[in-house]
Design an enzyme around this catalytic site. Structure first.
Site, PDB file in Angstrom:
ATOM      1  N   HIS A  57       0.767  -0.977   0.027  1.00 30.37           N
ATOM      2  CA  HIS A  57      -0.092   0.027  -0.070  1.00 30.37           C
ATOM      3  C   HIS A  57       0.724   0.877   0.055  1.00 30.37           C
ATOM      4  O   HIS A  57       1.576   1.577   0.941  1.00 30.37           O
ATOM      5  CB  HIS A  57      -0.231   0.125   1.186  1.00 30.37           C
ATOM      6  CG  HIS A  57      -2.200   1.097   1.238  1.00 30.37           C
ATOM      7  ND1 HIS A  57      -3.518   0.478   1.103  1.00 30.37           N
ATOM      8  CD2 HIS A  57      -1.449   2.258   1.133  1.00 30.37           C
ATOM      9  CE1 HIS A  57      -3.960   2.053   0.615  1.00 30.37           C
ATOM     10  NE2 HIS A  57      -3.003   3.111   0.825  1.00 30.37           N
ATOM     11  N   HIS A  59       1.622   5.171  -1.724  1.00 28.68           N
ATOM     12  CA  HIS A  59       1.151   6.469  -2.864  1.00 28.68           C
ATOM     13  C   HIS A  59       2.536   7.081  -3.779  1.00 28.68           C
ATOM     14  O   HIS A  59       2.554   7.842  -3.386  1.00 28.68           O
ATOM     15  CB  HIS A  59      -0.127   7.021  -2.537  1.00 28.68           C
ATOM     16  CG  HIS A  59      -1.798   6.911  -1.706  1.00 28.68           C
ATOM     17  ND1 HIS A  59      -2.107   7.489  -2.699  1.00 28.68           N
ATOM     18  CD2 HIS A  59      -1.001   6.736  -1.123  1.00 28.68           C
ATOM     19  CE1 HIS A  59      -3.436   6.116  -1.504  1.00 28.68           C
ATOM     20  NE2 HIS A  59      -2.843   6.078  -0.565  1.00 28.68           N
ATOM     21  N   GLN A 152      -9.514   9.124  -5.594  1.00 36.16           N
ATOM     22  CA  GLN A 152      -9.220   9.823  -4.323  1.00 36.16           C
ATOM     23  C   GLN A 152     -10.467  10.956  -3.138  1.00 36.16           C
ATOM     24  O   GLN A 152     -10.792  10.785  -2.780  1.00 36.16           O
ATOM     25  CB  GLN A 152      -8.313  11.152  -4.949  1.00 36.16           C
ATOM     26  CG  GLN A 152      -7.244  11.801  -3.417  1.00 36.16           C
ATOM     27  CD  GLN A 152      -6.862  10.995  -2.685  1.00 36.16           C
ATOM     28  OE1 GLN A 152      -5.454  10.863  -2.501  1.00 36.16           O
ATOM     29  NE2 GLN A 152      -7.081  11.078  -1.250  1.00 36.16           N
ATOM     30  N   HIS A 210      -9.201   1.588   0.078  1.00 33.27           N
ATOM     31  CA  HIS A 210      -9.270   2.626   0.874  1.00 33.27           C
ATOM     32  C   HIS A 210     -10.619   2.282   1.667  1.00 33.27           C
ATOM     33  O   HIS A 210     -11.223   2.853   1.115  1.00 33.27           O
ATOM     34  CB  HIS A 210      -8.886   3.824   0.466  1.00 33.27           C
ATOM     35  CG  HIS A 210      -7.672   4.570   0.101  1.00 33.27           C
ATOM     36  ND1 HIS A 210      -7.073   4.001  -0.956  1.00 33.27           N
ATOM     37  CD2 HIS A 210      -6.663   5.053   1.005  1.00 33.27           C
ATOM     38  CE1 HIS A 210      -5.492   3.960  -1.005  1.00 33.27           C
ATOM     39  NE2 HIS A 210      -5.404   4.683  -0.068  1.00 33.27           N
ATOM     40  N   GLU A 213     -12.402   4.210   6.210  1.00 33.03           N
ATOM     41  CA  GLU A 213     -10.145   4.956   6.886  1.00 33.03           C
ATOM     42  C   GLU A 213     -10.613   5.912   7.834  1.00 33.03           C
ATOM     43  O   GLU A 213     -10.781   6.954   7.161  1.00 33.03           O
ATOM     44  CB  GLU A 213      -9.337   5.162   6.090  1.00 33.03           C
ATOM     45  CG  GLU A 213      -7.878   5.901   6.988  1.00 33.03           C
ATOM     46  CD  GLU A 213      -6.797   6.353   5.620  1.00 33.03           C
ATOM     47  OE1 GLU A 213      -7.533   6.479   4.270  1.00 33.03           O
ATOM     48  OE2 GLU A 213      -6.003   7.054   6.280  1.00 33.03           O
ATOM     49  N   ASP A 309       2.269   3.515   2.783  1.00 36.56           N
ATOM     50  CA  ASP A 309       1.189   4.407   2.555  1.00 36.56           C
ATOM     51  C   ASP A 309       1.257   5.755   1.859  1.00 36.56           C
ATOM     52  O   ASP A 309       1.497   6.425   0.898  1.00 36.56           O
ATOM     53  CB  ASP A 309       0.360   4.450   3.791  1.00 36.56           C
ATOM     54  CG  ASP A 309      -1.023   5.329   2.965  1.00 36.56           C
ATOM     55  OD1 ASP A 309      -1.431   5.266   2.105  1.00 36.56           O
ATOM     56  OD2 ASP A 309      -1.696   5.183   4.084  1.00 36.56           O
ATOM     57  N   TRP A 315       0.652  14.481   2.607  1.00 37.29           N
ATOM     58  CA  TRP A 315      -0.398  14.062   4.084  1.00 37.29           C
ATOM     59  C   TRP A 315       0.948  13.460   5.283  1.00 37.29           C
ATOM     60  O   TRP A 315       0.940  13.193   6.762  1.00 37.29           O
ATOM     61  CB  TRP A 315      -0.817  12.320   3.678  1.00 37.29           C
ATOM     62  CG  TRP A 315      -2.362  12.921   2.878  1.00 37.29           C
ATOM     63  CD1 TRP A 315      -2.932  13.335   3.424  1.00 37.29           C
ATOM     64  CD2 TRP A 315      -2.336  12.908   1.946  1.00 37.29           C
ATOM     65  NE1 TRP A 315      -3.328  13.631   2.572  1.00 37.29           N
ATOM     66  CE2 TRP A 315      -3.061  13.306   1.621  1.00 37.29           C
ATOM     67  CE3 TRP A 315      -0.776  11.994   0.847  1.00 37.29           C
ATOM     68  CZ2 TRP A 315      -3.896  13.711  -0.077  1.00 37.29           C
ATOM     69  CZ3 TRP A 315      -1.671  12.544  -0.671  1.00 37.29           C
ATOM     70  CH2 TRP A 315      -2.738  12.822  -0.921  1.00 37.29           C
TER      71      TRP A 315
HETATM   72 FE   FE2 Z   1      -3.670   5.016   1.150  1.00 40.48          FE
END
Ligand code: FE2
Length: 426
Positions: A57, A59, A152, A210, A213, A309, A315
């Site tokens: 996982h 991005h 997203q 996802h 979350e 991630d 983030w």
């Molecule tokens: Fe993610």
């Protein structure tokens, strides 16, 4: 004549003094004390030889964008989302490719040779998809990069997202993504899971969403995801990523849910670095950890991986492609401190994500690809404790990265020498 023979290695299952023979990019034999002529012979000196790290996982379209166009000052999810919105119009294909390739260099240095990356498909130009498909081809000799079409902003909530997602799949993206908890209503979230699973089933694709979350115990899209996996015959082909709401759910409900997930063979990716920082933000004290219920999921027979991630993106300002750092955090957050559980944390960044990604030829068995990592540690627990140096990283039997052991030279009164922080042998 063998191409490569590694002697005196310890394997993750505890076998010691093992030899691994390699011919034409494949492991041909794994046995104790093998003697055979080889072009290259390496003495592992009792150190741990493991299959490559796998991140199920990530991005990659956002990675290494730290500081663009500005730094996330608060370190919160909301500022991260706002920042990603500011960054998206500034993205260029060349810059995306350059950052992704730089990250892949880090990954190789860390022995991370397989990555599943979500790629945001909400931009109608599919710039990031094009960039990462290019990167996938470029890194194929050294990294297995699998891409997930990730809406997203919500496949139903964002205008044109479903069409973009279908186009991304047609361009060669491997996996169908989703984000049901971000759709406008719970009903729309449920509908998104159904239509995305149907799309995957019709095209023979894997699914990785996802999912839930959030800290909201009523966020139960994982139940629908498991139901659809079962209904559509997608057992073993569906992954729920994050699943943080399970942390906050009622125990009785979870006992039923785990059985439904196991029946549908849904896999799980927990992302400990991110979820320990992003979840529980609406709590005062006590603050929930917010990571999904990893030990209980493993006990229920589910395949559970730890993912990274994010690394240096809107983030998350930290991260360096080190899956042992991810395992270290997961171990602590989930209190997986028993001997067996610590080993499961190592599996959660190696064999478990390899199963989730359905990597063929992964492992340390005869017939597998000769892909492995020699660590400066004697066993998986020590590897996690030290976030051990990757002494050598092999792909198809060739060493593609090496790093000197992390050893401190000491100049102490009466105790000259060095320390590699290894356990004192009993
Ligand atoms: Fe993610």
């Amino acid at each position: 004549m063998l191409d490569l023979l590694i002697h005196n290695a310890t394997l993750p299952d505890g076998r010691t003094n093992m030899s691994v023979a390699v011919q034409a990019g494949r492991i041909t034999e794994v046995t104790q004390g093998l003697q055979a002529p080889a072009h290259e012979v390496i003495d592992a000196q009792g150190m741990l030889l493991c299959p490559p790290f796998v991140d199920a996982h990530f991005h990659m379209d956002a990675t290494l964008s730290y500081g663009l166009p500005r730094v996330n000052q608060s370190g919160t999810l909301l500022e991260g989302i706002a920042l990603w919105g500011e960054l998206k119009p500034l993205l260029t294909q060349d810059a995306l490719v350059e950052r992704a390739l730089a990250y892949c260099d880090w990954a190789v240095g860390r022995g991370l040779l397989a990555i599943r990356s979500h790629v945001d498909i909400c931009d109608p130009t599919l710039l990031a998809v094009q960039a990462l498909l290019h990167v996938k081809k470029q890194v194929a000799p050294y990294i297995d990069l699998q891409l997930v079409a990730f809406p997203q902003d919500g496949v139903l909530r964002a205008p044109g997202a479903l069409d973009n997602l279908k186009r991304a799949l047609a361009m060669g993206v491997d996996v169908v993504g989703g984000i049901p908890h971000f759709e406008r209503t719970y009903a729309q979230g449920t509908e998104s899971v159904k239509l995305l699973c149907e799309l995957a089933a019709s095209q023979g694709k894997l699914v990785d969403m996802h999912c839930d979350e959030s800290d909201d115990p009523q966020s139960r899209h994982i139940e629908t995801l498991a139901f659809e996996a079962q209904r559509l015959g997608l057992q073993g082909r569906v992954t729920g990523s994050h699943l943080t709401s399970m942390h906050s759910m009622d125990n009785y409900y979870v006992s039923k849910l785990l059985a439904v997930m196991a029946e549908a063979q849904v896999s799980v990716v927990a992302n400990p670095l991110i979820n320990i920082t992003l979840q529980g933000r609406h709590d005062s004290y006590p603050k929930r950890r917010g990571m999904t219920r990893v030990p209980e999921q493993i006990a229920a027979g589910l395949t559970v991986a730890f993912g990274q991630d994010c690394a240096m993106d809107p983030w998350y300002s930290l991260g360096s492609g080190d899956m042992l750092e991810v395992a270290h955090m997961g171990l602590h957050v989930a209190q997986m401190t028993s001997q067996a559980a610590m080993r499961q944390c190592f599996e959660a960044v190696t064999t478990a994500p390899a199963r989730i990604m359905q990597l063929h030829g992964y492992g340390l068995e005869p017939g597998c690809h000769a892909d492995f990592v020699l660590l400066h540690a004697r066993d998986p627990i020590e590897a996690i404790r030290l976030r051990a140096t990757r002494l050598k990283v092999f792909r198809r039997g060739k060493c593609i990265a090496q790093m000197p052991a992390a050893v401190a030279r000491l100049d102490l009164p009466g105790r000259p020498g060095e320390t590699g922080f290894m356990a004192v042998q009993p």
